[in-house]
Design a protein around this motif. Structure first.
Motif, PDB file in Angstrom:
ATOM      1  N   ALA A  71       0.814  -1.215   0.000  1.00 21.23           N
ATOM      2  CA  ALA A  71       0.000   0.000   0.000  1.00 21.23           C
ATOM      3  C   ALA A  71       0.848   1.266   0.000  1.00 21.23           C
ATOM      4  CB  ALA A  71      -0.954  -0.013   1.191  1.00 21.23           C
ATOM      5  N   LEU A  89      -3.559  -6.826   2.182  1.00 21.72           N
ATOM      6  CA  LEU A  89      -4.189  -5.579   1.746  1.00 21.72           C
ATOM      7  C   LEU A  89      -4.259  -4.582   2.896  1.00 21.72           C
ATOM      8  CD1 LEU A  89      -7.173  -6.939  -0.383  1.00 21.72           C
ATOM      9  CD2 LEU A  89      -4.957  -6.109  -1.190  1.00 21.72           C
ATOM     10  N   ARG A  91      -4.738  -1.231   4.859  1.00 19.90           N
ATOM     11  CA  ARG A  91      -5.740  -0.180   4.686  1.00 19.90           C
ATOM     12  C   ARG A  91      -5.070   1.180   4.852  1.00 19.90           C
ATOM     13  NH1 ARG A  91     -11.049  -0.547   4.633  1.00 19.90           N
ATOM     14  NH2 ARG A  91     -11.081  -2.623   5.529  1.00 19.90           N
ATOM     15  N   ARG A  97      -8.812  -1.389  -2.346  1.00 20.22           N
ATOM     16  CA  ARG A  97      -8.158  -2.634  -1.954  1.00 20.22           C
ATOM     17  C   ARG A  97      -8.839  -3.773  -2.695  1.00 20.22           C
ATOM     18  NH1 ARG A  97      -9.716  -3.201   3.019  1.00 20.22           N
ATOM     19  NH2 ARG A  97      -8.074  -4.576   3.712  1.00 20.22           N
ATOM     20  N   ALA A 115     -12.398  -5.987   1.627  1.00 16.33           N
ATOM     21  CA  ALA A 115     -11.845  -5.551   0.350  1.00 16.33           C
ATOM     22  C   ALA A 115     -12.922  -4.808  -0.442  1.00 16.33           C
ATOM     23  CB  ALA A 115     -11.349  -6.759  -0.447  1.00 16.33           C
TER      24      ALA A 115
END
Length: 177
Positions: A71, A89, A91, A97, A115
């Motif tokens: 990310a 994933l 945040r 995502r 997601a």
């Protein structure tokens, strides 16, 4: 994109196989869809440069640009989101995502991760999974029904197969390039 369908219909994924035709594929992808940059075959410097080139083309076509990677790197590179396994994933504000899933367990993980979308694959036989099994139409629909977010069909997808599948969102590597 609409409120009822917040993610684009078509998703072009990059990799070593379609790199020679990726510019053409981006130029012909209908406006307002999405591009997922993978290019795992490149070292960091070359991958950074290739991302900048292709992201500029994608943005010129009005496409979302998604990075397969961490990310923070996606933020640093100016991507709209990240793509990968549900457990990876992170945040971060402002990033979509997009999870990958291949079975019911991974759909559950994508749901838990909240997601924004999930790529469910392989729907049909593809060069990415040579000799491997595929979900097929019935199993794809069963698994897609378990997802709490929009599902993007991936794996051997073409416009014709998307019609057979009767699914609004689909992605391809070879099928769009």
């Amino acid at each position: 994109m609409t409120r009822a369908n917040p993610l684009p219909r078509l998703w072009l994924l990059s990799d070593a196989r379609n790199d020679a035709r990726i510019e053409w594929a981006l130029a012909t992808l209908p406006r307002g869809n999405a591009f997922v940059f993978r290019h795992y075959h490149l070292d960091h410097k070359a991958r950074t440069q290739r991302f900048a080139q292709l992201a500029a083309m994608a943005r010129a076509g009005g496409h979302l640009v998604i990075l397969s990677g961490p990310a923070q790197l996606a933020l640093d590179w100016g991507a709209d989101g990240i793509y990968g396994p549900p457990g990876k994933l992170a945040r971060l504000p402002g990033l979509l995502r997009l999870a990958t899933a291949h079975d019911a367990r991974e759909i559950v993980l994508a749901n838990r991760a909240k997601a924004d979308g999930v790529f469910l694959s392989p729907v049909f036989a593809s060069r990415s999974h040579p000799g491997g099994g595929c979900l097929g139409v019935a199993t794809f629909h069963e698994l897609a029904a378990q997802a709490d977010m929009p599902v993007i069909a991936l794996g051997g997808m073409t416009a014709e197969r998307a019609g057979t599948l009767q699914w609004p969102r689909w992605a391809a590597i070879d099928g769009l390039s």
